[in-house]
Design a protein around this motif. Structure first.
Motif, PDB file in Angstrom:
ATOM      1  N   ASN A 184      26.667 -35.980  31.727  1.00  0.00           N
ATOM      2  CA  ASN A 184      27.771 -36.448  32.469  1.00  0.00           C
ATOM      3  C   ASN A 184      29.202 -35.860  32.423  1.00  0.00           C
ATOM      4  N   SER A 185      29.091 -34.678  32.911  1.00  0.00           N
ATOM      5  CA  SER A 185      30.222 -33.742  33.162  1.00  0.00           C
ATOM      6  C   SER A 185      30.086 -32.353  32.654  1.00  0.00           C
ATOM      7  N   ALA A 186      30.742 -31.368  33.219  1.00  0.00           N
ATOM      8  CA  ALA A 186      30.468 -29.963  32.697  1.00  0.00           C
ATOM      9  C   ALA A 186      31.324 -30.006  31.292  1.00  0.00           C
ATOM     10  N   ALA A 187      32.634 -30.872  31.253  1.00  0.00           N
ATOM     11  CA  ALA A 187      32.994 -31.220  29.832  1.00  0.00           C
ATOM     12  C   ALA A 187      31.962 -31.451  29.111  1.00  0.00           C
ATOM     13  N   TYR A 188      31.415 -32.294  29.105  1.00  0.00           N
ATOM     14  CA  TYR A 188      30.382 -32.773  28.080  1.00  0.00           C
ATOM     15  C   TYR A 188      29.169 -31.657  27.860  1.00  0.00           C
TER      16      TYR A 188
ATOM     17  N   ASN B 108      37.662 -17.849  36.309  1.00  0.00           N
ATOM     18  CA  ASN B 108      38.447 -18.278  35.362  1.00  0.00           C
ATOM     19  C   ASN B 108      39.475 -19.394  35.924  1.00  0.00           C
ATOM     20  N   ASN B 109      39.472 -20.513  35.299  1.00  0.00           N
ATOM     21  CA  ASN B 109      40.618 -21.493  35.352  1.00  0.00           C
ATOM     22  C   ASN B 109      41.514 -21.098  34.252  1.00  0.00           C
ATOM     23  N   PRO B 110      42.770 -20.846  34.365  1.00  0.00           N
ATOM     24  CA  PRO B 110      43.571 -20.831  35.680  1.00  0.00           C
ATOM     25  C   PRO B 110      43.641 -19.830  36.208  1.00  0.00           C
TER      26      PRO B 110
ATOM     27  N   SER C 153      28.242 -19.422  30.074  1.00  0.00           N
ATOM     28  CA  SER C 153      28.966 -19.351  31.414  1.00  0.00           C
ATOM     29  C   SER C 153      29.252 -20.553  31.930  1.00  0.00           C
ATOM     30  N   ASP C 154      30.571 -20.994  31.974  1.00  0.00           N
ATOM     31  CA  ASP C 154      30.985 -22.061  32.715  1.00  0.00           C
ATOM     32  C   ASP C 154      31.387 -21.883  34.322  1.00  0.00           C
ATOM     33  N   GLU C 155      30.574 -22.179  35.004  1.00  0.00           N
ATOM     34  CA  GLU C 155      30.582 -22.078  36.445  1.00  0.00           C
ATOM     35  C   GLU C 155      31.075 -23.210  37.401  1.00  0.00           C
ATOM     36  N   ILE C 156      31.515 -24.025  36.727  1.00  0.00           N
ATOM     37  CA  ILE C 156      32.036 -25.199  37.682  1.00  0.00           C
ATOM     38  C   ILE C 156      32.865 -24.707  38.937  1.00  0.00           C
ATOM     39  N   TRP C 157      33.665 -23.749  38.672  1.00  0.00           N
ATOM     40  CA  TRP C 157      34.514 -23.471  39.963  1.00  0.00           C
ATOM     41  C   TRP C 157      33.554 -22.219  40.940  1.00  0.00           C
ATOM     42  N   ALA C 158      32.283 -21.941  40.618  1.00  0.00           N
ATOM     43  CA  ALA C 158      31.838 -20.819  41.460  1.00  0.00           C
ATOM     44  C   ALA C 158      31.572 -21.020  42.872  1.00  0.00           C
TER      45      ALA C 158
ATOM     46  N   LEU D 274      29.741 -31.117  39.510  1.00  0.00           N
ATOM     47  CA  LEU D 274      30.135 -31.353  40.638  1.00  0.00           C
ATOM     48  C   LEU D 274      31.544 -31.936  41.035  1.00  0.00           C
ATOM     49  N   SER D 275      32.488 -31.681  40.153  1.00  0.00           N
ATOM     50  CA  SER D 275      33.692 -32.251  40.060  1.00  0.00           C
ATOM     51  C   SER D 275      34.465 -31.291  41.249  1.00  0.00           C
ATOM     52  N   LYS D 276      34.491 -29.983  41.109  1.00  0.00           N
ATOM     53  CA  LYS D 276      35.400 -29.224  41.970  1.00  0.00           C
ATOM     54  C   LYS D 276      34.694 -28.955  43.206  1.00  0.00           C
ATOM     55  N   ASN D 277      33.457 -28.760  43.615  1.00  0.00           N
ATOM     56  CA  ASN D 277      32.985 -28.332  44.723  1.00  0.00           C
ATOM     57  C   ASN D 277      32.702 -29.519  45.522  1.00  0.00           C
TER      58      ASN D 277
ATOM     59  N   LEU E  44      32.533 -39.308  39.187  1.00  0.00           N
ATOM     60  CA  LEU E  44      31.130 -40.007  38.938  1.00  0.00           C
ATOM     61  C   LEU E  44      30.675 -39.096  37.590  1.00  0.00           C
ATOM     62  N   ARG E  45      31.277 -38.467  37.062  1.00  0.00           N
ATOM     63  CA  ARG E  45      30.791 -37.430  35.861  1.00  0.00           C
ATOM     64  C   ARG E  45      29.536 -37.000  35.909  1.00  0.00           C
ATOM     65  N   ILE E  46      29.421 -35.825  36.781  1.00  0.00           N
ATOM     66  CA  ILE E  46      28.193 -35.256  37.122  1.00  0.00           C
ATOM     67  C   ILE E  46      28.259 -33.711  36.511  1.00  0.00           C
TER      68      ILE E  46
HETATM   69  C1  LIG Z   1      36.663 -24.545  33.664  1.00  0.00           C
HETATM   70  C2  LIG Z   1      36.375 -25.985  33.674  1.00  0.00           C
HETATM   71  N1  LIG Z   1      35.290 -26.362  33.065  1.00  0.00           N
HETATM   72  C3  LIG Z   1      34.856 -27.946  33.108  1.00  0.00           C
HETATM   73  C4  LIG Z   1      35.864 -28.717  33.503  1.00  0.00           C
HETATM   74  C5  LIG Z   1      35.496 -30.317  33.502  1.00  0.00           C
HETATM   75  O1  LIG Z   1      34.552 -30.538  34.576  1.00  0.00           O
HETATM   76  P1  LIG Z   1      33.995 -32.096  34.524  1.00  0.00           P
HETATM   77  O2  LIG Z   1      34.777 -32.799  35.632  1.00  0.00           O
HETATM   78  O3  LIG Z   1      32.683 -31.957  35.262  1.00  0.00           O
HETATM   79  O4  LIG Z   1      34.071 -32.365  33.370  1.00  0.00           O
HETATM   80  C6  LIG Z   1      37.062 -28.125  34.272  1.00  0.00           C
HETATM   81  C7  LIG Z   1      37.846 -29.022  35.181  1.00  0.00           C
HETATM   82  O5  LIG Z   1      38.978 -28.853  35.392  1.00  0.00           O
HETATM   83  C8  LIG Z   1      37.232 -26.648  34.484  1.00  0.00           C
HETATM   84  O6  LIG Z   1      38.374 -26.439  34.989  1.00  0.00           O
END
Ligand SMILES: Cc1ncc(COP(=O)(O)O)c(C=O)c1O
Length: 393
Positions: A96-100, A172-174, A200-205, A233-236, A242-244
């Motif tokens: 339920n999210s990249a965070a999780y 990389n964020n930021p 590898s966190d690729e949420i921004w890829a 799918l939060s960023k793209n 929806l926490r996907i």
């Molecule tokens: C690098 C990185 N990982 C994970 C997340 C969290 O994404 P999600 O909304 O899927 O939890 C963020 C959100 O800003 C992020 O920048």
């Protein structure tokens, strides 16, 4: 101008009711929040249509703890067709999210209290939080702000018997930088040498203006069994609420272990089917929307760079990936938090400060600007800051 990203598409009335996490809903109406990285535009219409069809059936039973097959297939196909990364659907774990996803990986990896995980500095605060939540210790390792690359001599010095993993954020964020093929291979070989997991966190890829960003699963890279991808799918696709998210494992045994640590089988955790249906629609039918979004963002990136260049108190910085700019303050003894407070007070524009709490220690002295809004809103925010620039230094 694509109408989906025009100013009329930004519905401030809805955003002021719904957009939390330091955005429209937590500020008085006069404030423009260029804060949390969440677009101001509605998602692609295919997402709403898929949800509508699902709702009309009227059934909302428990879902599969392993995740919905169609969503798993959509993720596998996204990686295979767009990222030169042949991913098998049975190795995708929807969460339920990249965070999780980061939390689950950290729990699986840090099985003994005090296990250590190398993390980049700067990087998003979720890296530290996920490791600490698992009882581990996050070891920040400075990366070059221009390339997001580690210094391997100092990285080697941080290795000891408790070191279990290296987490990377690509892009990389930021910093808004993607890692080169050479750097990714260096990281993989380093992990192999020390028997570490590579997460590898690729949420921004997908927010990659020059299409240079490689997944850690790209078949051009060194193979290694202890690679994991975390994304969502939060960023793209603008679907944060929806926490996907999902994790991709390299083999069946690791996937099983991730499932156990996810606690999905207890029903206390899991990703709702409705979110996976939305995610499937976005990945299978929304590629055209993502391309149009990128075109819009490219223009906003130029505007943001021009603004940064024009400000006496900011160092020039070009974003290569993400919709974030992260300029350094040129001032003597620059304190990010104080600067962001001052900008908010004087111009009614909210930004995110650098500093350990958000992005690890090396980020102090920077400010983060999110530019995933309309041209008009961005121009208004920048002209407000320009009008008070003389009071900021
Ligand atoms: C690098 C990185 N990982 C994970 C997340 C969290 O994404 P999600 O909304 O899927 O939890 C963020 C959100 O800003 C992020 O920048």
């Amino acid at each position: 101008m694509n109408p989906s990203f025009a100013n009329d598409s930004v519905n401030l009335e809805v955003l002021r009711r719904r957009a939390y996490n330091y955005r429209w809903a937590i500020h008085p109406p006069g404030v423009i929040p260029l804060t949390a990285a969440d677009p101001d535009f509605p998602a692609c219409p295919e997402v709403a249509e898929a949800i509508r069809k699902h709702l009309l059936e009227g059934y909302f039973p428990y879902g599969r703890p392993e995740g919905d097959n169609q969503f798993k297939q959509a993720v596998a196909s996204w990686y295979t067709r767009r990222k030169n990364s042949p991913v098998a659907e049975n190795l995708v774990l929807p969460v339920n999210s990249a965070a999780y996803g980061l939390f689950v990986c950290a729990r699986m990896i840090c099985t003994n209290p005090g296990d250590e995980v190398l993390i980049p500095d700067p990087v998003d605060f979720l890296f530290r939080k996920s490791v600490e939540n698992a009882g581990g210790v996050a070891i920040p390792c400075k990366v070059n702000p221009d390339t997001a690359e580690f210094d391997f001599d100092s990285l080697s010095q941080k290795i000891n018997a408790r070191t279990k993993a290296i987490f990377i954020c690509n892009p990389n964020n930021p910093l808004g930088r993607a890692l080169s093929k050479e750097e990714l291979n260096r990281i993989i070989l380093f992990a192999q040498k020390h028997d570490l997991w590579v997460v590898s966190d690729e949420i921004w890829a997908d927010i990659d203006f020059d299409k240079k960003c490689l997944s850690v699963f790209d078949s051009k890279l060194e193979s290694y069994a202890k690679k994991l991808v975390v994304s969502g799918l939060s960023k793209n696709f603008a679907l944060a609420g929806l926490r996907i998210g999902y994790i991709i494992a390299s083999d069946e045994q690791t996937w099983q272990s991730l499932l156990t640590f996810s606690l999905h089988q207890t029903t206390a955790f899991g990703i709702p089917l409705i979110s996976q249906i939305a995610g499937t629609a976005a990945l299978n039918e929304g590629e055209y929307w993502l391309e149009a979004f990128l075109q819009h963002l490219n223009k906003m990136r130029d505007k943001t760079s021009a603004f940064i260049d024009s400000c006496e108190f900011l160092e020039t910085r070009i974003t290569e990936c993400t919709y974030l700019a992260f300029p350094k303050l040129k001032l003597h003894e620059a304190n990010s938090t104080k600067m962001v407070e001052k900008i908010l007070e004087l111009s009614n524009v909210a930004l995110v400060p650098g500093g350990k709490e958000w992005f690890e220690s090396q980020s102090e002295g920077h400010i983060r600007i999110c530019f995933s809004t309309s041209e008009e809103i961005l121009e208004e925010a920048f002209s407000r800051i320009k009008a008070v620039e003389h009071l900021l230094t």
